[in-house]
Scaffold this active site. Structure first.
Site, PDB file in Angstrom:
ATOM      1  N   SER A 181       0.843  -1.187   0.000  1.00 42.78           N
ATOM      2  CA  SER A 181       0.000   0.000   0.000  1.00 42.78           C
ATOM      3  C   SER A 181       0.887   1.249   0.000  1.00 42.78           C
ATOM      4  CB  SER A 181      -0.952  -0.026   1.205  1.00 42.78           C
ATOM      5  OG  SER A 181      -1.914   0.986   1.109  1.00 42.78           O
ATOM      6  N   ASP A 247     -17.796 -15.676 -13.725  1.00 36.81           N
ATOM      7  CA  ASP A 247     -17.140 -16.680 -12.888  1.00 36.81           C
ATOM      8  C   ASP A 247     -16.556 -17.836 -13.689  1.00 36.81           C
ATOM      9  OD1 ASP A 247     -16.288 -18.360 -10.891  1.00 36.81           O
ATOM     10  OD2 ASP A 247     -18.275 -18.885 -10.167  1.00 36.81           O
ATOM     11  N   ASP A 250     -12.924 -18.770 -16.593  1.00 32.66           N
ATOM     12  CA  ASP A 250     -11.654 -19.481 -16.456  1.00 32.66           C
ATOM     13  C   ASP A 250     -11.825 -20.986 -16.559  1.00 32.66           C
ATOM     14  OD1 ASP A 250     -12.987 -19.949 -14.101  1.00 32.66           O
ATOM     15  OD2 ASP A 250     -11.271 -19.581 -12.794  1.00 32.66           O
ATOM     16  N   ASP A 254     -16.013 -21.489  -9.451  1.00 31.83           N
ATOM     17  CA  ASP A 254     -15.307 -21.491  -8.168  1.00 31.83           C
ATOM     18  C   ASP A 254     -15.455 -20.191  -7.393  1.00 31.83           C
ATOM     19  OD1 ASP A 254     -13.870 -19.907  -9.877  1.00 31.83           O
ATOM     20  OD2 ASP A 254     -11.963 -20.972  -9.644  1.00 31.83           O
ATOM     21  N   LEU A 256     -14.744 -17.224  -8.202  1.00 31.47           N
ATOM     22  CA  LEU A 256     -13.564 -16.380  -8.355  1.00 31.47           C
ATOM     23  C   LEU A 256     -13.498 -15.844  -9.774  1.00 31.47           C
ATOM     24  CD1 LEU A 256     -10.795 -15.398  -7.087  1.00 31.47           C
ATOM     25  CD2 LEU A 256      -9.790 -17.387  -8.235  1.00 31.47           C
ATOM     26  N   ASP A 416      -8.885  -5.026  -5.495  1.00 31.09           N
ATOM     27  CA  ASP A 416      -8.440  -3.975  -4.580  1.00 31.09           C
ATOM     28  C   ASP A 416      -9.258  -2.712  -4.822  1.00 31.09           C
ATOM     29  OD1 ASP A 416      -7.096  -2.121  -3.045  1.00 31.09           O
ATOM     30  OD2 ASP A 416      -5.114  -2.604  -3.823  1.00 31.09           O
ATOM     31  N   HIS A 454      -7.352  -5.421  -0.859  1.00 27.84           N
ATOM     32  CA  HIS A 454      -6.158  -4.620  -0.568  1.00 27.84           C
ATOM     33  C   HIS A 454      -5.297  -5.229   0.536  1.00 27.84           C
ATOM     34  CE1 HIS A 454      -3.813  -0.944  -0.804  1.00 27.84           C
ATOM     35  NE2 HIS A 454      -3.909  -0.770   0.500  1.00 27.84           N
TER      36      HIS A 454
END
Length: 526
Positions: A181, A247, A250, A254, A256, A416, A454
């Site tokens: 950061s 989702d 990919d 999952d 993600l 983030d 973050h």
């Protein structure tokens, strides 16, 4: 340490050496591993086991008598490996970084740097925030702000090297810097301003283009005032819609978003617009959609800042409703808060508004009573350019750092919302343009971690970048794609919940076969 460690440690105190004064030096007994129940980040929950070491507290006197001193802590292990590690800070700093915790992205189950024999150290960057005080108050003093920008980290580095030379009879063989950061900005600052001072640097989620970030965060708050504020249930609505849209891109269902860049182009908040006469948490108003589009869009300046930049990149998608650490995450922690933005900022507001609006008042306008809603950046151009020269770690010319053998690793978290990962990505690409891709690959790497917020929560985020740096600097082992893991904060096992490949930009992990919680089930694809 040579001879009697206790006597050597105590002998580090004495008359001030120029502006540097050692306030105390005491030998500390070994301490066990401890895990707290609460903390600001996952890594902050863990107090790693540390060996016997000499704890040195000191300060560097200011030139301006109205400026605070630069305070620092240096930890000198009895058994030294000849290396040192400087820790970066966070936010607007204002508290002493002890160098006793885990460095950025560090696995929870690995010995801490001090336990590995590194001298570790940190600083308060030249000011301390008092309880109940806004974190930007110090910026009204020019010297304190310049110390925060870059001078304190250089001064403390030099003081730490002098202490090591006194304690061990020789300077460190290799010096490393790791920060996340604001500390990531400091890490890049050291590579850019002081290229001869460090052999290996790790910058995680660095808040470069600092001036742009403060203004973009303020803008994102202004568009969510009053009835334009997006309620928690609506944040979940958006997050669910993003997952539904992207989702499986990919190859795995999952939860993600592995390719957030592709998803940003694919997802539109317009799909959630309230129909005529509709209201409530199952749709978004036109003003709320405008707010989301504002968050996703660049912030443009009417003039050019340091290093030729005139904008701040918009934020991406995924992790909007990240609940993985603390009571809230994602948008609620960083952007929206628990209540609509207030003027002056309230503690229930989003961190970006508290930081950005306070930055406008104390750093740019230097008027603590300013109503941020009336602020016009054109009226403060001279000050903005001055701050940009001090704070924006965006200089892509790392030729000196490369020439003297320095190695740099950057890591961006793609969910983030404290800072835009696209700012760091653009910086790395600017380095490639300035020096050439082949030349950049000789000394620098950029990795991106999908789904991670973050502070390192939401998806696999832990990787031993210190070892990667040491192996690269000292053994010539060039890092390729790595593995990143998500771990339970439960001692002593810190068992892995999930793992993914940590891909070099612009690649991202794609599913091939096997358990979705195993890194071996994915490969990095452009």
């Amino acid at each position: 340490m040579a001879g009697d460690p206790a006597a050597t440690c105590a002998g580090l105190t004495g008359p001030a050496q120029g502006a540097v004064r050692i306030d105390s030096a005491s030998l500390q007994a070994p301490s066990p591993l401890a895990v707290a129940e609460r903390g600001p980040t996952p890594a902050a929950l863990i107090s790693p086991a540390n060996p016997a070491f000499c704890k040195v507290l000191g300060q560097i006197a200011p030139t301006d008598p109205k400026a605070p001193p630069i305070k620092f802590q240096v930890n000198l292990p009895v058994q030294w490996n000849g290396r040192s590690l400087q820790y970066g800070g966070g936010g607007f700093n204002g508290m002493l970084i002890t160098g006793l915790g885990l460095p950025p992205a560090y696995p929870f189950d690995k010995p801490a740097p001090l336990a590995r024999g590194f001298v570790t150290y940190g600083t308060d960057s030249g000011h301390e925030t008092k309880p109940g005080e806004l974190p930007q108050v110090f910026a009204l003093n020019d010297e304190a702000f310049e110390n925060f920008a870059h001078l304190s980290y250089k001064k403390v580095r030099d003081a730490a090297v002098a202490l090591m030379t006194r304690a061990y009879g020789k300077p460190p063989e290799k010096l490393y810097f790791m920060g996340s950061s604001e500390g990531g900005r400091e890490a890049l600052t050291m590579a850019q301003r002081y290229p001869d001072d460090f052999d290996g640097i790790f910058a995680r989620v660095p808040v470069i283009n600092w001036v742009g970030l403060q203004h973009a965060g303020t803008r994102s708050g202004l568009v969510t005032m009053d009835d334009n504020w997006i309620r928690p249930a609506q944040v979940k609505l958006v997050a669910d819609a993003v997952l539904k849209a992207c989702d499986t891109a990919d190859g795995a269902d999952d939860q993600l978003i592995a390719d957030p860049v592709g998803c940003k182009a694919k997802f539109s908040p317009e799909t959630l617009r309230c129909a005529e006469g509709q209201q409530g948490d199952q749709c978004l108003t036109a003003a709320q959609i405008k707010a989301i589009n504002t968050l996703h869009s660049p912030f443009k300046f009417p003039f050019t800042l340091a290093n030729g930049l005139d904008d701040y990149p918009g934020w991406g998608v995924s992790g909007e409703n990240n609940p993985s650490f603390g009571p809230t995450g994602g948008w609620m922690s960083w952007w929206l808060g628990r209540s609509p933005p207030a003027q002056p900022p309230a503690q229930t507001n989003g961190i970006a508004w508290i930081y950005g609006a306070g930055g406008i008042q104390y750093v740019f306008a230097r008027d603590p009573k300013l109503d941020v809603r009336t602020y016009k950046l054109e009226d403060h151009k001279t000050r903005l350019l001055e701050v940009s020269r001090l704070m924006d770690s965006t200089n892509p010319d790392l030729s000196r750092f490369r020439a003297r053998g320095g190695r740099l690793i950057m890591l961006e978290h793609m969910a983030d919302y404290a800072q835009s990962p696209y700012a760091g990505i653009r910086y790395f690409e600017n380095v490639q343009r300035a020096l050439g891709k082949t030349e950049t690959a000789e000394f620098a790497r950029l990795y991106t971690a999908p789904g991670v917020d973050h502070v390192g929560a939401g998806a696999p985020a832990n990787v031993d970048m210190l070892s990667a740096l040491v192996d690269w600097v000292e053994k010539g082992l060039v890092p390729g794609d790595l593995d990143v893991v998500e771990q339970k904060t439960e001692a002593p096992s810190f068992s892995t919940v999930r793992a993914l490949p940590l891909c070099q930009w612009p690649a991202w992990p794609h599913y091939k076969s096997g358990p979705v919680n195993a890194a071996s089930s994915f490969y990095c694809t452009p």
